[in-house]
Write a protein that holds these residues in place. Structure first.
Motif, short mmCIF file in Angstrom:
data_model
loop_
_atom_site.label_atom_id
_atom_site.label_comp_id
_atom_site.label_asym_id
_atom_site.label_seq_id
_atom_site.Cartn_x
_atom_site.Cartn_y
_atom_site.Cartn_z
N PRO A 143 0.83 -0.99 0.05
CA PRO A 143 0.05 -0.01 0.03
C PRO A 143 0.79 1.24 -0.18
N PRO A 144 0.43 2.59 -0.50
CA PRO A 144 1.36 3.61 -0.71
C PRO A 144 1.50 3.88 0.99
N PRO A 145 2.38 4.54 1.19
CA PRO A 145 2.69 5.18 2.68
C PRO A 145 1.67 6.26 3.05
N ASP A 146 1.17 6.95 2.19
CA ASP A 146 0.16 8.12 2.77
C ASP A 146 -1.20 7.57 3.07
N THR A 147 -1.40 6.43 2.81
CA THR A 147 -2.74 5.70 3.10
C THR A 147 -2.49 5.20 4.47
N MET A 148 -1.68 5.09 5.33
CA MET A 148 -1.09 4.79 6.59
C MET A 148 -1.34 6.06 7.71
#
Length: 152
Positions: A143-148
Protein backbone atom coordinates in the motif's frame (compact mmCIF):
# COMPACT_ATOMS: atom_id res chain seq x y z
CA UNK A 1 -36.39 -9.32 31.63
CA UNK A 2 -34.76 -12.50 32.91
CA UNK A 3 -36.55 -15.53 31.55
CA UNK A 4 -34.26 -18.34 32.64
CA UNK A 5 -31.86 -18.54 35.55
CA UNK A 6 -29.54 -21.39 36.41
CA UNK A 7 -29.95 -21.74 40.18
CA UNK A 8 -27.38 -24.39 41.00
CA UNK A 9 -25.37 -23.72 44.14
CA UNK A 10 -22.39 -25.64 42.75
CA UNK A 11 -19.95 -23.52 40.75
CA UNK A 12 -19.29 -24.99 37.30
CA UNK A 13 -15.52 -25.15 36.75
CA UNK A 14 -15.33 -27.08 33.49
CA UNK A 15 -13.39 -25.71 30.57
CA UNK A 16 -16.30 -24.92 28.28
CA UNK A 17 -16.89 -21.72 26.41
CA UNK A 18 -20.52 -21.32 27.34
CA UNK A 19 -21.12 -19.83 30.78
CA UNK A 20 -24.24 -21.66 31.90
CA UNK A 21 -24.39 -19.84 35.23
CA UNK A 22 -25.24 -16.44 33.82
CA UNK A 23 -28.92 -15.67 33.45
CA UNK A 24 -30.23 -16.28 29.96
CA UNK A 25 -31.88 -13.14 28.71
CA UNK A 26 -34.00 -12.86 25.64
CA UNK A 27 -36.55 -10.28 24.75
CA UNK A 28 -39.74 -12.11 24.02
CA UNK A 29 -42.30 -11.18 21.44
CA UNK A 30 -45.41 -9.25 22.33
CA UNK A 31 -48.42 -11.21 23.49
CA UNK A 32 -50.35 -10.08 20.43
CA UNK A 33 -47.75 -11.31 17.94
CA UNK A 34 -47.38 -14.55 19.93
CA UNK A 35 -51.13 -15.14 19.64
CA UNK A 36 -51.20 -14.34 15.93
CA UNK A 37 -48.29 -16.69 15.20
CA UNK A 38 -49.90 -19.54 17.11
CA UNK A 39 -53.30 -18.90 15.53
CA UNK A 40 -51.64 -19.05 12.11
CA UNK A 41 -49.68 -22.18 13.00
CA UNK A 42 -52.77 -24.04 14.19
CA UNK A 43 -54.65 -22.83 11.11
CA UNK A 44 -51.96 -24.39 8.92
CA UNK A 45 -52.15 -27.61 10.96
CA UNK A 46 -55.93 -27.61 10.50
CA UNK A 47 -55.85 -27.06 6.74
CA UNK A 48 -52.78 -29.15 5.86
CA UNK A 49 -54.73 -32.40 5.25
CA UNK A 50 -56.64 -30.67 2.44
CA UNK A 51 -53.48 -30.83 0.33
CA UNK A 52 -53.56 -34.63 0.48
CA UNK A 53 -57.29 -34.94 -0.11
CA UNK A 54 -58.20 -35.31 3.59
CA UNK A 55 -60.54 -33.33 5.75
CA UNK A 56 -60.02 -30.30 7.95
CA UNK A 57 -58.76 -31.00 11.46
CA UNK A 58 -61.47 -29.50 13.64
CA UNK A 59 -59.53 -29.52 16.89
CA UNK A 60 -56.71 -27.47 15.36
CA UNK A 61 -59.17 -25.03 13.84
CA UNK A 62 -60.78 -24.64 17.28
CA UNK A 63 -57.42 -23.97 18.94
CA UNK A 64 -56.60 -21.44 16.21
CA UNK A 65 -59.91 -19.70 16.84
CA UNK A 66 -59.21 -19.57 20.59
CA UNK A 67 -55.77 -18.05 20.03
CA UNK A 68 -57.15 -15.55 17.52
CA UNK A 69 -59.98 -14.57 19.84
CA UNK A 70 -57.67 -14.12 22.80
CA UNK A 71 -55.28 -12.11 20.65
CA UNK A 72 -57.97 -9.75 19.39
CA UNK A 73 -59.96 -9.36 22.62
CA UNK A 74 -57.40 -9.55 25.43
CA UNK A 75 -53.81 -10.46 24.49
CA UNK A 76 -52.61 -10.25 28.11
CA UNK A 77 -54.16 -13.66 28.87
CA UNK A 78 -51.53 -15.16 26.53
CA UNK A 79 -48.63 -13.72 28.57
CA UNK A 80 -48.02 -16.88 30.69
CA UNK A 81 -48.00 -19.05 27.56
CA UNK A 82 -45.65 -16.60 25.86
CA UNK A 83 -43.22 -16.79 28.80
CA UNK A 84 -43.34 -20.60 28.87
CA UNK A 85 -42.73 -20.67 25.11
CA UNK A 86 -39.68 -18.40 25.51
CA UNK A 87 -38.28 -20.59 28.29
CA UNK A 88 -38.69 -23.70 26.16
CA UNK A 89 -36.89 -21.92 23.32
CA UNK A 90 -33.98 -20.92 25.58
CA UNK A 91 -33.71 -24.46 26.92
CA UNK A 92 -33.73 -25.95 23.44
CA UNK A 93 -31.07 -23.45 22.38
CA UNK A 94 -28.84 -24.42 25.29
CA UNK A 95 -29.15 -28.07 24.29
CA UNK A 96 -29.16 -27.87 20.50
CA UNK A 97 -26.48 -25.24 19.85
CA UNK A 98 -23.52 -27.19 21.27
CA UNK A 99 -24.68 -30.34 19.50
CA UNK A 100 -25.02 -28.59 16.14
CA UNK A 101 -21.67 -26.85 16.50
CA UNK A 102 -19.94 -30.11 17.44
CA UNK A 103 -21.46 -31.84 14.41
CA UNK A 104 -20.30 -29.02 12.13
CA UNK A 105 -16.82 -29.05 13.65
CA UNK A 106 -16.28 -32.79 13.41
CA UNK A 107 -18.00 -33.33 10.05
CA UNK A 108 -16.77 -30.22 8.22
CA UNK A 109 -13.73 -28.55 9.78
CA UNK A 110 -11.79 -31.60 10.96
CA UNK A 111 -11.96 -33.38 7.56
CA UNK A 112 -10.90 -30.19 5.78
CA UNK A 113 -7.96 -29.80 8.16
CA UNK A 114 -6.92 -33.43 7.72
CA UNK A 115 -7.19 -33.13 3.94
CA UNK A 116 -5.06 -29.98 3.98
CA UNK A 117 -2.40 -31.79 6.03
CA UNK A 118 -2.45 -34.72 3.63
CA UNK A 119 -1.79 -32.52 0.60
CA UNK A 120 0.82 -30.46 2.50
CA UNK A 121 -1.04 -27.16 2.51
CA UNK A 122 -0.05 -24.81 5.34
CA UNK A 123 -1.84 -21.50 4.76
CA UNK A 124 -0.60 -19.86 7.97
CA UNK A 125 3.06 -20.93 7.60
CA UNK A 126 3.48 -21.41 11.34
CA UNK A 127 6.65 -23.51 11.21
CA UNK A 128 9.82 -22.39 13.03
CA UNK A 129 12.87 -21.64 10.87
CA UNK A 130 16.02 -20.92 12.89
CA UNK A 131 17.80 -19.53 9.81
CA UNK A 132 15.05 -17.07 8.91
CA UNK A 133 16.00 -13.41 9.20
CA UNK A 134 12.34 -12.37 9.54
CA UNK A 135 8.90 -13.90 9.40
CA UNK A 136 7.34 -10.94 7.61
CA UNK A 137 5.70 -11.76 4.29
CA UNK A 138 6.89 -9.32 1.62
CA UNK A 139 4.12 -7.54 -0.23
CA UNK A 140 4.87 -6.03 -3.61
CA UNK A 141 4.12 -3.29 -4.39
CA UNK A 142 2.33 -2.80 -1.05
CA UNK A 143 0.00 0.00 0.00
CA UNK A 144 1.15 3.58 -0.58
CA UNK A 145 2.66 5.07 2.61
CA UNK A 146 0.27 8.03 2.63
CA UNK A 147 -2.68 5.66 3.21
CA UNK A 148 -1.28 4.71 6.63
CA UNK A 149 -1.49 8.16 8.27
CA UNK A 150 -4.59 7.77 10.45
CA UNK A 151 -5.01 4.06 11.09
CA UNK A 152 -6.98 4.41 14.32
Amino acid sequence: MILWRHTSSVRMTSQIHEDIERPQEAEGSSDRSFGLVFAGAFCVIALLPLAGGGGVRGWALGVAAIFLGATLIRPSVLHPLNRVWMRIGLLLGMIANPIILAILFYLVLVPIGLLMRLVGSRPLQLGFDPDARTYWTPREPGPPPDTMNRQF
